[in-house]
Design an enzyme around this catalytic site. Sequence first.
Site, PDB file in Angstrom:
ATOM      1  N   ASP A  41      40.865  24.999  44.592  1.00  0.00           N
ATOM      2  CA  ASP A  41      39.477  25.199  44.157  1.00  0.00           C
ATOM      3  C   ASP A  41      39.442  26.219  43.022  1.00  0.00           C
ATOM      4  O   ASP A  41      38.817  27.276  43.121  1.00  0.00           O
ATOM      5  CB  ASP A  41      38.623  25.674  45.333  1.00  0.00           C
ATOM      6  CG  ASP A  41      37.128  25.569  45.033  1.00  0.00           C
ATOM      7  OD1 ASP A  41      36.760  24.927  44.037  1.00  0.00           O
ATOM      8  OD2 ASP A  41      36.330  26.141  45.794  1.00  0.00           O
ATOM      9  N   ALA A  87      24.958  35.972  50.557  1.00  0.00           N
ATOM     10  CA  ALA A  87      25.188  34.719  49.837  1.00  0.00           C
ATOM     11  C   ALA A  87      25.156  33.589  50.849  1.00  0.00           C
ATOM     12  O   ALA A  87      25.522  33.765  52.020  1.00  0.00           O
ATOM     13  CB  ALA A  87      26.533  34.741  49.115  1.00  0.00           C
ATOM     14  N   ALA A  88      24.704  32.417  50.401  1.00  0.00           N
ATOM     15  CA  ALA A  88      24.649  31.251  51.283  1.00  0.00           C
ATOM     16  C   ALA A  88      25.075  30.021  50.501  1.00  0.00           C
ATOM     17  O   ALA A  88      24.601  29.790  49.391  1.00  0.00           O
ATOM     18  CB  ALA A  88      23.237  31.055  51.838  1.00  0.00           C
TER      19      ALA A  88
END
Length: 779
Positions: free
Chosen positions: A387, A236-237
């Site tokens: 978040d 994942a990026a």
Amino acid sequence: MKRAPPNASVCIARPLQSFRGILPQVLSRRRVAGRRQLRVHAASTTSVSGVSQQMKDIRAQMEEDEDLSILMRGLRGQGVNDDDFAASGVTMRLVEVDADSTDSLPLTYDPEAIAAYWRKRPFAVTQRIFQLLTVSGGFLSSIAFDIFQDKVKANEVKRASELRDIVTSLGPAYIKLGQALSIRPDILSPAAMNELQKLCDKVPAFDNAIAMKCIEEELGLPPNEIYDELTPDPIAAASLGQVYKGILRATGDEVAVKVQRPYVLETVSVDLYVIRRLGMALREVPSFTTDVVALLDEFAMRFFEELDYVKEGENATRFAADMAEDLPQVVVPKTFADFTSRKVLTSGWLEGEKLSQSTALDVGDLVNVGVICYLKQLLDTGFFHADPHPGNLIRTPDGRLAILDFGLMTEVSDDIKYGMIEAISHLIHRDYDNIVKDFVTLDFIPDGVDLNPIKPVLAKVFDQALEGGGAKNINFQELAADLAQITFDYPFRIPPYFALIIRAIGTLEGIALVGNSDFALVDEAYPYISKRLLTDDSPRLREGLRYMIYGKTQVFDVDRMIDLLTAFESYTETNNTTRSRMAATLPEPTEPPTPFPLALPNGGSFGPPAEAGKLSLPLPSLNLAPLPRAMSAEHQEDSQARAALTFILSKEGDFFRNFLVEEAVKGIDALSREQAVIIATQLGLQQTSIPILLPGAVRSLRITPHMSEEDRQIIKNTNKLTDFLLNRTSKEGGLQPTISVVQELLPLIPNVASTVAPEIASRLSGRVAARVIREIFVH
């Protein structure tokens, strides 16, 4: 006093116009059209059941309106783009600056130091401004044209959509800023919020060789000497970093390795520098009332913390410790501190699926756990996960709730924590003098504002809303005008912490409503609040407990006490049932339990691309202490004693028990006098008096005591509370239920009797003596 413009109930021309204007607008339309009515609920709206039903009714009506429905979906995070990978064609432009050994950027947010750094590099600043204008020039021109033609509101959604499409390429600061704005109904309209929530934080990965070099520089060893295995490409990026899966050589644990993107600090700081200078210029524009600099500084301070992976690891460890005792159902990935630095985070790997996508039968239970978890953060620990979106809430294979991504956290002060509970008490008692003060305490209104004019309007609004007839009794047209005038006259604002609360609770509500349309937040929140009131030893909450039961009139309310104790029982039963289920399903540990692990990056979720929404990270087992039989769910089913009575007689109930002593004394006194009246009447002695041969005595002492209306109410309250605690109805006869309860609680009674009985005897004798003296010597 100045008056709002004639059309203020439709749209308030201030920075908070979207949030303030929509509700009055919708309510006014509802009244004029007269199209619908809400259901009427017979329960008192100041009871938990009444408030719960009232909230469901209001939610149903709000969802019938398009604007408010969009707002609610936005607050629930239902429009969030939670894709695991970047869209095709996405690029991100960064600012590359050569390292300078004599000058460096601060690692914590310091606007003056950042300004000093970039003033020495005008070429880099100019280059970044050119990048920004190249990407966003057309968008900025459109905004200017909208302002010139007074079409900012009309084109707001269109511009938000355009901004979403270009902001990813502008870099991390703009992505995070867009995400922060997407949960602020006080700044953007619901439709604009909805567009920005489609913003995706996933971007193409950077070169693997750069990532491996970063690991070596940060941890001091080549990656192959730290990890036995490491995926050749990231799984994942995101805008701040990318994640690899590996096996930690030192422990053999499967881990997630997050590596920070190069030049992130430089790009973020130069963007903040440019935006802040723009904000300073806007301060000179009289018609622009929003303090961009203050908002930016608050945002930037938290953003810089997110760039420090050591801080993120510490946040997760602290959060896990906060939840471990009361909420073992919540799990946090472990941080391997020895293999974590400012730019590299090594954390435990978790198996699971996004809670929002799970079809498991226990999703509703986990939503309730999530509600309690966020209430605990808000009202207890004060360390709040900042978040909260669906991608950060995971259901593990063993049925626990995993919370991810601790880069952004916020601290909630004691004043806010206690103020929230006090505000709930004041609202229940309709204490509007204190409610307006709560607005200041909770930072909705600045200190020093004259609040007296707002009290009558608030009283009108809340009195109508809390009537037993429900929301149908509200004159929506008048309410629209009243709300519009309040928001025009007073500097209302939504404090940042409250926007996060709305988002967290809204996200959980959105997940819950998918499987349970009858879900009501009050049903899940009030039991935890009751637990806090009954067990917290802080002076402020003890005073809050007294106020909750006695109110501003200082009159004992037995129904509210029973309501509070019932909610506490609900919390206890749910918690014990969940613990029992976990203890039964988890395998016995063969070694000491592994500490809780830590967060995965940027709310991302990991796993094979073919299984969208799945995570693949194993979870260490949790060693749960055995539950005492007296508190187990199975035992409660056969128990004659209520959990509330068990609590009152326990060590944990010391304060509440002492709190009840005065009412116990009043009850014993009134009941004994009532029995004296009955016996004297049966013997025909009701008119008999005993002469008092003492100096100063003004009358004889009647054998039959006088019973006031207050005494009769005390007897009624005492019987009602006794029936509740002994788990019997007023129709039940005989002593068997009471005997069973006494037998069950026998082990707890001696310790209580040794401390409470003398206190009751002392107060009772003093009360009786004072009354006798008053009856004999006072005219």
